[in-house]
Design a protein around this motif. Structure first.
Motif, mmCIF file in Angstrom:
data_model
loop_
_atom_site.group_PDB
_atom_site.id
_atom_site.type_symbol
_atom_site.label_atom_id
_atom_site.label_comp_id
_atom_site.label_asym_id
_atom_site.label_seq_id
_atom_site.Cartn_x
_atom_site.Cartn_y
_atom_site.Cartn_z
ATOM 1 N N LEU A 163 54.815 -59.933 114.830
ATOM 2 C CA LEU A 163 53.382 -59.606 114.788
ATOM 3 C C LEU A 163 52.972 -58.740 115.971
ATOM 4 O O LEU A 163 52.174 -57.800 115.818
ATOM 5 C CB LEU A 163 52.567 -60.901 114.754
ATOM 6 N N LEU B 134 51.004 -67.185 112.764
ATOM 7 C CA LEU B 134 50.514 -66.195 111.803
ATOM 8 C C LEU B 134 49.105 -66.556 111.343
ATOM 9 O O LEU B 134 48.228 -65.681 111.235
ATOM 10 C CB LEU B 134 51.486 -66.113 110.624
ATOM 11 N N SER C 242 56.181 -63.997 105.075
ATOM 12 C CA SER C 242 56.971 -64.614 106.138
ATOM 13 C C SER C 242 57.904 -65.682 105.591
ATOM 14 O O SER C 242 59.032 -65.842 106.068
ATOM 15 C CB SER C 242 56.047 -65.215 107.206
ATOM 16 N N GLN D 59 51.895 -56.922 111.605
ATOM 17 C CA GLN D 59 52.012 -57.444 110.250
ATOM 18 C C GLN D 59 53.439 -57.948 110.059
ATOM 19 O O GLN D 59 54.299 -57.751 110.922
ATOM 20 C CB GLN D 59 51.730 -56.344 109.224
ATOM 21 N N LYS E 17 56.761 -57.411 108.536
ATOM 22 C CA LYS E 17 57.702 -56.485 107.906
ATOM 23 C C LYS E 17 58.966 -57.300 107.678
ATOM 24 O O LYS E 17 59.663 -57.662 108.633
ATOM 25 C CB LYS E 17 57.954 -55.273 108.791
ATOM 26 N N TRP F 161 46.829 -65.536 114.083
ATOM 27 C CA TRP F 161 46.747 -64.078 114.227
ATOM 28 C C TRP F 161 45.755 -63.495 113.220
ATOM 29 O O TRP F 161 44.896 -62.685 113.575
ATOM 30 C CB TRP F 161 48.135 -63.472 114.026
ATOM 31 N N PHE F 162 45.852 -63.892 111.971
ATOM 32 C CA PHE F 162 45.011 -63.329 110.909
ATOM 33 C C PHE F 162 43.833 -64.240 110.545
ATOM 34 O O PHE F 162 43.274 -64.119 109.459
ATOM 35 C CB PHE F 162 45.856 -63.072 109.656
ATOM 36 N N ARG G 295 43.551 -61.065 118.262
ATOM 37 C CA ARG G 295 44.548 -61.698 117.396
ATOM 38 C C ARG G 295 45.736 -62.200 118.208
ATOM 39 O O ARG G 295 46.217 -63.322 118.008
ATOM 40 C CB ARG G 295 45.015 -60.699 116.331
ATOM 41 N N ASP H 110 38.903 -59.035 114.542
ATOM 42 C CA ASP H 110 40.193 -58.537 114.070
ATOM 43 C C ASP H 110 40.823 -57.578 115.076
ATOM 44 O O ASP H 110 41.805 -56.903 114.773
ATOM 45 C CB ASP H 110 40.049 -57.863 112.706
ATOM 46 N N HIS I 159 48.525 -63.650 102.146
ATOM 47 C CA HIS I 159 49.502 -62.589 101.847
ATOM 48 C C HIS I 159 50.640 -62.557 102.877
ATOM 49 O O HIS I 159 51.826 -62.533 102.514
ATOM 50 C CB HIS I 159 48.778 -61.243 101.823
ATOM 51 N N GLU I 160 50.278 -62.587 104.158
ATOM 52 C CA GLU I 160 51.299 -62.481 105.202
ATOM 53 C C GLU I 160 52.149 -63.751 105.299
ATOM 54 O O GLU I 160 53.352 -63.686 105.583
ATOM 55 C CB GLU I 160 50.629 -62.179 106.551
ATOM 56 N N ARG J 40 44.248 -62.226 103.948
ATOM 57 C CA ARG J 40 45.401 -61.665 104.654
ATOM 58 C C ARG J 40 46.343 -62.783 105.105
ATOM 59 O O ARG J 40 47.575 -62.619 105.081
ATOM 60 C CB ARG J 40 44.893 -60.862 105.862
#
Length: 304
Positions: free
Chosen positions: A67, A136, A154, A72, A74, A139-140, A11, A6, A149-150, A146
């Motif tokens: 990212l 994404l 998005s 994350q 936003k 990345w996670f 990432r 992580d 969720h992300e 996660r």
């Protein structure tokens, strides 16, 4: 499954490889809308360079920028990034609905209002939420909760319909699994995606893809699962997942199969290219294909 780091640099490296895989796929698939596409397919000849990428890559670049800058999603910032990139180059093949959303964001209208207004207040279930989200998922990839969720966050910025959100989750999870699963297990691949994808048409059609034998022809699979002609998640993602299961670890064969299926070829190839752009945690796309694709429009602080 392999444990992944992580660490922010790890990432970012995963996402950057996936961004290349996605964008090459997008640009490759886009060339098969050209007049000479039938001849290229018949001879299995690579299209002439340069391969121009479309809004699939442009929006993936926006996700990647968000990212890298924030670590994350936003949503307000992502909406602004999408709108800025659209305003700078609106001729990348954006669909009519997302054009209206991005123009509205640029003009100061709240993105939540715009995203929910589409399709009579239900929001869009278009495949645009899924075409960009591979970066994404990469990345996670160390944290599947996660990822879910992300990916949800998005998608909401432009695709508020539950099935648009589900499509983004499915593709993000699938991409993460490729990073975590160097020894591909189709049963585990589909099972995990179905476990984490919300109920709805996209999930139902993914279950159909899971059950479709990989020995079927590409065109039979396209008839059974869709090929993106309807430009919605449920009509696009199942075939992409089926082709990954048919060609695990084989970026080139999967993309040739996707263009053979016709339909929304730049988007199916972008989704598959993002998933199969890595294998065994290294880049899996041909370097000569990377050189065919036009250079990515990366801000200086986002370059490798």
């Amino acid at each position: 499954m392999t444990q992944l780091s992580d660490d922010p640099d790890a990432r970012r490296q995963r996402a950057r490889i996936t961004l290349d895989g996605l964008s090459i796929g997008d640009a490759f698939g886009e060339r098969f809308f050209a007049r000479e596409a039938a001849d290229l397919l018949a001879q299995r000849s690579l299209p002439p360079a340069p391969w121009r990428y479309t809004d699939d890559t442009e929006m993936a670049l926006g996700l990647y920028e968000c990212l890298v800058r924030f670590g994350q999603i936003k949503q307000n910032d992502l909406a602004a990034i999408f709108a800025q990139r659209y305003d700078r180059d609106p001729w990348k093949g954006y669909g009519g609905t997302v054009r209206g959303v991005l123009r509205g964001i640029h003009d100061g209208i709240p993105w939540r209002m715009l995203a929910k207004a589409a399709y009579g207040g239900e929001g869009s279930m278009g495949n645009g939420s899924a075409m960009r989200v591979g970066v994404l998922g990469a990345w996670f990839a160390d944290d599947l909760e996660r990822v879910v969720h992300e990916a949800h966050l998005s998608a909401e910025v432009t695709h508020a319909h539950a099935d648009g959100i589900a499509g983004a989750i499915a593709v993000a999870v699938a991409t993460a699994l490729i990073w975590r699963m160097p020894n591909f297990d189709a049963a585990a691949f589909f099972s995990t995606i179905l476990d984490l994808t919300p109920a709805g048409a996209t999930r139902d059609h993914i279950a159909r893809a899971r059950d479709l034998p990989v020995t079927y022809t590409i065109r039979t699979a396209a008839v059974a699962l869709g090929n993106g002609n309807n430009v919605v998640c449920s009509d696009t993602i199942p075939l992409c997942l089926w082709l990954v299961a048919r060609h695990p670890g084989d970026y080139v064969e999967a993309l040739w199969s996707a263009v053979t299926a016709e339909g929304d070829r730049d988007t199916t190839c972008a989704i598959i290219g993002g998933m199969l752009g890595s294998w065994g945690q290294v880049a899996a796309f041909p370097i000569d294909w990377l050189h065919q694709r036009e250079p990515l429009d990366l801000a200086a602080n986002l370059a490798p």
